[in-house]
Design a protein around this motif. Structure first.
Motif, mmCIF file in Angstrom:
data_model
loop_
_atom_site.group_PDB
_atom_site.id
_atom_site.type_symbol
_atom_site.label_atom_id
_atom_site.label_comp_id
_atom_site.label_asym_id
_atom_site.label_seq_id
_atom_site.Cartn_x
_atom_site.Cartn_y
_atom_site.Cartn_z
ATOM 1 N N THR A 26 30.552 -11.001 2.902
ATOM 2 C CA THR A 26 31.251 -10.179 3.890
ATOM 3 C C THR A 26 31.385 -8.727 3.416
ATOM 4 N N THR A 42 29.757 -5.673 5.467
ATOM 5 C CA THR A 42 30.523 -4.479 5.826
ATOM 6 C C THR A 42 29.762 -3.226 5.402
ATOM 7 N N LYS A 88 38.721 -10.354 5.573
ATOM 8 C CA LYS A 88 39.844 -9.583 6.113
ATOM 9 C C LYS A 88 39.472 -8.101 6.204
ATOM 10 N N HIS A 89 38.790 -7.618 5.171
ATOM 11 C CA HIS A 89 38.347 -6.218 5.170
ATOM 12 C C HIS A 89 37.300 -5.990 6.267
ATOM 13 N N SER A 139 37.011 -7.630 9.029
ATOM 14 C CA SER A 139 37.701 -7.691 10.319
ATOM 15 C C SER A 139 38.340 -6.355 10.682
ATOM 16 N N ARG A 140 38.922 -5.689 9.685
ATOM 17 C CA ARG A 140 39.561 -4.390 9.923
ATOM 18 C C ARG A 140 38.528 -3.275 10.092
ATOM 19 N N SER A 141 37.485 -3.317 9.280
ATOM 20 C CA SER A 141 36.504 -2.230 9.256
ATOM 21 C C SER A 141 35.463 -2.323 10.365
ATOM 22 N N CYS A 142 35.061 -3.535 10.686
ATOM 23 C CA CYS A 142 33.958 -3.731 11.640
ATOM 24 C C CYS A 142 34.295 -4.871 12.600
ATOM 25 N N PRO A 143 35.221 -4.644 13.525
ATOM 26 C CA PRO A 143 35.649 -5.728 14.414
ATOM 27 C C PRO A 143 34.518 -6.323 15.256
ATOM 28 N N SER A 144 33.511 -5.537 15.593
ATOM 29 C CA SER A 144 32.403 -6.081 16.391
ATOM 30 C C SER A 144 31.596 -7.099 15.597
ATOM 31 N N GLU A 153 32.882 -9.014 13.244
ATOM 32 C CA GLU A 153 33.728 -10.211 13.200
ATOM 33 C C GLU A 153 33.477 -11.047 14.451
ATOM 34 N N LYS A 154 33.408 -10.403 15.611
ATOM 35 C CA LYS A 154 33.163 -11.128 16.858
ATOM 36 C C LYS A 154 31.814 -11.823 16.827
#
Length: 135
Positions: free
Chosen positions: A78, A82, A116-117, A119-124, A126-127
């Motif tokens: 992850t 990122t 977690k990082h 998710s915060r940095s690259c929400p797209s 994560e989706k």
């Protein structure tokens, strides 16, 4: 005769550690990656990729991207994903998605701090990961 050194003689490079800057200079002078200890390679290639992107050194960026593909594992997948997203490394991003397409790898990666990082940095991203099919 002793030369005088002034503040104008100093080049300040912020946001880069000395070993990374030395590796960057090594590449500039030799067009190759420097030798480094095995335990430092993963982190060094990540920092060097970011520096290469910062200074628009596409060949170095591609070389680091290629090397990082060899280091993708559950612990760092992850973090590398990122990095790939932030620095537009499509090949590295594809390699991370390939690794994470294994449901066991994805579950383990999602339990990590790196997720977690991400998710915060690259929400797209994560989706995209959440929508991966579980086999």
């Amino acid at each position: 005769m002793k030369e005088s050194r002034t503040q104008a003689d100093v080049v300040q490079v912020d946001d880069m550690e000395v070993p990374v800057f030395k590796a960057l200079l090594w590449f500039l002078y030799t067009d190759s990656l420097p030798e480094m200890s095995k335990e430092d390679e993963d982190a060094m290639y990540q920092h060097l990729l970011a520096a290469a992107d910062r200074y628009d050194m596409e060949r170095l960026k591609l070389m680091c991207e290629d090397k990082l593909c060899e280091y993708i594992d559950v612990v760092n997948s992850t973090t590398i994903l990122t990095l790939a997203e932030q620095h537009h490394c499509h090949g590295l991003k594809k390699a991370c998605f390939s690794f994470l397409s294994n449901p066991a790898n994805l579950r383990a990666a999602m339990a990590s701090d790196g997720f977690k990082h991400l998710s915060r940095s690259c929400p797209s991203i994560e989706k995209d990961l959440m929508s991966m099919p579980e086999s």
